[in-house]
Write an enzyme that holds these catalytic residues in place. Structure first.
Site, PDB file in Angstrom:
ATOM      1  N   GLN A  89       0.578  -0.897  -0.082  1.00 32.77           N
ATOM      2  CA  GLN A  89       0.129   0.001  -0.330  1.00 32.77           C
ATOM      3  C   GLN A  89       0.894   1.209  -0.204  1.00 32.77           C
ATOM      4  O   GLN A  89       2.101   0.857   0.491  1.00 32.77           O
ATOM      5  CB  GLN A  89      -0.306   0.309   1.225  1.00 32.77           C
ATOM      6  CG  GLN A  89      -2.399  -0.760   0.832  1.00 32.77           C
ATOM      7  CD  GLN A  89      -3.026  -0.688   2.435  1.00 32.77           C
ATOM      8  OE1 GLN A  89      -2.537  -1.528   3.144  1.00 32.77           O
ATOM      9  NE2 GLN A  89      -4.434  -0.219   1.910  1.00 32.77           N
ATOM     10  N   SER A  90       0.660   2.620  -0.572  1.00 30.50           N
ATOM     11  CA  SER A  90       1.166   3.253  -1.030  1.00 30.50           C
ATOM     12  C   SER A  90       1.509   3.929   0.588  1.00 30.50           C
ATOM     13  O   SER A  90       2.995   4.381   0.157  1.00 30.50           O
ATOM     14  CB  SER A  90       0.562   4.391  -1.923  1.00 30.50           C
ATOM     15  OG  SER A  90       0.346   3.618  -3.419  1.00 30.50           O
ATOM     16  N   THR A  91       1.105   4.308   1.458  1.00 29.33           N
ATOM     17  CA  THR A  91       1.830   5.347   2.145  1.00 29.33           C
ATOM     18  C   THR A  91       1.022   4.439   3.678  1.00 29.33           C
ATOM     19  O   THR A  91      -0.109   4.122   3.723  1.00 29.33           O
ATOM     20  CB  THR A  91       1.130   6.999   2.169  1.00 29.33           C
ATOM     21  OG1 THR A  91      -0.550   6.644   2.225  1.00 29.33           O
ATOM     22  CG2 THR A  91       1.015   7.151   1.099  1.00 29.33           C
TER      23      THR A  91
END
Length: 681
Positions: free
Chosen positions: A20-22
């Site tokens: 997941q990106s962040t």
């Protein structure tokens, strides 16, 4: 069972990749994380045992646009390239990579090692043309999706920013009202602190000096907490250099609304990796710059002057740049001199650690193995330029005096007002703690005891602050009395006395010079003459000539008049007589000492002056007489002692000059023939 999955694939482990990106998505979007972990069950349904499934979840919270910081993705690519993976499970193509380069590299490796790619939609064999084409389209769509999302979000923000309505964390000293308009902070102490920082920088011209003034006077600067349970709370702390720079470079204090001050630039590191570098750009180069958007603390012109002053205070980065803040050194023209030969800035150097007399020197050619352009003593040019500056300031001495008194009064009032507001805040906190204690139920001793302790702490802090303020006011004595005003006016009227006073620091003199002089180009026109082309801040130019002192060898060299006098006296006098004559005439050597025989001999040797020829033509030396009679020279000296020869000697140590008559010659020859005298050896 899917026909694409064979025993060859099931004999190797299956890798389940999670990303997941962040970190915010990992914390707040748990459903996506659960769906990715559920891929383990799907792998078991397709024939892989639980022990043959490896979960790679180390990249949670990492962006898929780059590969450098995704260690688990590197592990996946390495194991696939060695043929150790049977299938790669991912929720979708965007979970594996947001970059087409990383995505297609992984697909090529999977095709070479016969590794399957499985997502929620199905199972794909990258070695198959149709499956490879479909996976390539999915990767392209994932990258395009990221672009569209970013474009929509940034477009909406930019559209709102162009109207000045996009809210962002405000700088200290500003506040949002009920209509989301930017106004000055309603707290007067906060506004005064910001005004004091800007005013001290206007006075000192240095961010470090502002920090030093705050700490010397025991002042603090406010900070608003931007997140957490105390979001929006005002905290007072010591001022630091980084905070001063952020205030001076923020266009918000000039009343401008700027969006896009921080922009990212791509750069290639030493390891060959492409990295994003965040940097501050000028307000003119920002995406949105709306001047006069809200009430300002300073004007736009003053804001630009502050930025220019900060840039000039930085150490020089290029040879043609004149930078550097005024410092404590004795060289007053530090950072103002330009070499007239190569066009670069002159540096300040010192002869040694013991000899701290500064020199101005052009050292840039030394780096290329060549001799420097010039080097000369700093005090010679400093004195000449100081004289020019004092002459230029004579008509404005009275105005400077009045302005200095006014500046001192305003500064004293601002600092004392800051202390008063700090005391008012402490009194308010003590009164608030008292009110809270009085409003609590006395029977609730747990709460009442805590509030009582807070009240006592607030009273103690108030009392301690009052003592600090009184002590500070007593030591500093900020009230400018009439007697002090008169002294300041008298000093300003006599500006040279103030300039040369021991209490005036060198960096203050340098700041005054920079207010008047823009730069000085220095060139050497004659062997020992320096010409300085002064360019004033108003655009006028002045030429100043400085005569340089002679070299050490020239300073100890005997003057031509002394050499000529020695040459004239050497024609008729001996060295001892020349010494007596010169000392009687009152002449001294190059070092101011009386003449000696050694000095005269050195002068004759250096200038090839022959000694005086005082021997008469008819006179012979002892060696000539010995050769004439064929005897040893000691016999000649014996004849002289016995008075058989007429000889004269000017001084002790000088040779004998002998005069021989015919009768003396006959008598000596008869003596030589009758006596057995040893012949000359």
């Amino acid at each position: 069972m899917n026909p694409k999955i064979t025993h060859h694939h099931q004999s190797k482990p299956a890798y389940v990749y999670l990303r997941q990106s962040t970190p915010g998505q990992v914390r707040n979007h748990q459903q996506s994380t659960e769906r990715q972990y559920a891929l383990q069950e799907k792998a078991q349904e397709l024939g892989w045992s639980e022990a043959a499934i490896r979960v790679l979840d180390g990249d949670l919270g990492r962006s898929g646009t780059e590969m450098t910081r995704r260690e688990d993705f590197k592990t996946l690519v390495a194991d696939v390239s060695m043929g150790q993976v049977g299938a790669v499970f991912a929720l979708e193509a965007s979970r594996l990579a947001r970059s087409n380069l990383d995505w297609h590299r992984l697909l090529q490796l999977c095709a070479l090692t016969q590794t399957l790619v499985i997502d929620e939609d199905g199972c794909y064999d990258p070695a198959d043309f149709n499956d490879g084409l479909l996976l390539g389209l999915k990767g392209t769509m994932a990258q395009a999706e990221l672009h569209f999302l970013r474009q929509r979000l940034q477009g909406g923000k930019l559209n709102k920013a162009q109207k000045g309505e996009l809210r962002s964390p405000l700088a200290v000293g500003y506040y949002y009202d009920e209509q989301s308009r930017v106004i000055k902070d309603p707290d007067e102490e906060v506004r005064s602190a910001v005004d004091l920082v800007l005013g001290l920088f206007r006075e000192t011209g240095s961010a470090c000096a502002v920090v030093r003034r705050f700490r010397e006077r025991g002042l603090r600067f406010p900070t608003r907490i931007r997140e957490g349970a105390w979001n929006g709370k005002l905290v007072w702390r010591e001022l630091n250099h980084r905070r001063v720079l952020s205030i001076l470079t923020n266009p918000c204090y000039a009343g401008a609304y700027v969006f896009g001050r921080y922009q990212q630039r791509l750069e290639i590191s030493a390891e060959g990796e492409v990295r994003k570098h965040r940097q501050i750009v000028d307000p003119a180069a920002a995406k949105v710059c709306l001047p006069e958007h809200h009430e300002a603390y300073i004007t736009w012109d003053e804001y630009m002057k502050n930025r220019q002053c900060l840039e000039q205070n930085r150490p020089p980065r290029h040879g043609t740049t004149l930078n550097g803040a005024p410092r404590e050194g004795l060289a007053l023209l530090q950072g103002l001199l330009i070499c007239g030969k190569c066009g670069r800035g002159l540096c300040v150097c010192y002869r040694s650690q013991r000899d701290l007399a500064p020199l101005y020197q052009c050292t840039w050619l030394y780096r290329e193995g060549m001799d420097g352009c010039m080097a000369f003593r700093a005090d010679l040019l400093d004195a000449a330029i100081t004289e020019q500056v004092l002459q230029a300031l004579q008509p404005a001495e009275l105005e400077l005096a009045v302005a200095a008194v006014r500046e001192l009064e305003l500064r004293d009032q601002a600092i004392m007002r800051q202390w008063q507001m700090r005391l008012e805040r402490a009194e308010y906190e003590a009164a608030l703690a008292e009110r809270r204690y009085q409003e609590v139920d006395p029977s609730n001793r747990l709460v009442a005891g805590t509030l009582e302790r807070r009240w006592n702490d607030a009273l103690l802090q108030l009392e301690d602050l009052k003592k600090q303020a009184a002590e500070f006011q007593r030591q500093e004595a900020y009230v400018v009395t009439a007697e002090q005003k008169e002294k300041i006016l008298a000093l300003a009227r006599d500006l040279p006395c103030l300039w040369h006073a021991p209490s005036t620091q060198a960096k203050d003199r340098k700041r005054m010079l920079r207010l008047l002089i823009k730069d000085i180009t220095v060139e050497i026109c004659q062997p020992r003459q320096l010409v300085a082309h002064v360019r004033w801040q108003g655009g006028a130019c002045t030429d100043v000539c400085v005569q340089l002192p002679p070299h050490r060898a020239d300073s100890v060299r005997y003057p031509a008049a002394v050499v000529d006098r020695v040459r004239h006296l050497a024609q008729s006098l001996l060295d001892v007589q020349i010494v007596d004559q010169l000392n009687q005439e009152g002449l001294v050597s190059a070092l101011g000492k009386p003449f000696t025989v050694a000095m005269i001999r050195w002068i004759r040797h250096s200038h090839e002056i022959p000694a005086a020829q005082l021997k008469r033509p008819e006179e012979l030396t002892a060696a000539q007489v010995a050769a004439l009679f064929g005897v040893n020279v000691n016999v000649v000296y014996y004849w002289i002692e016995q008075g058989l020869l007429q000889a004269r000697r000017l001084t002790s140590g000088m040779p004998y000059w002998i005069t021989i008559t015919e009768s003396d010659e006959q008598k000596l020859r008869a003596m030589c023939s009758s006596q057995r005298i040893l012949p000359a050896s």
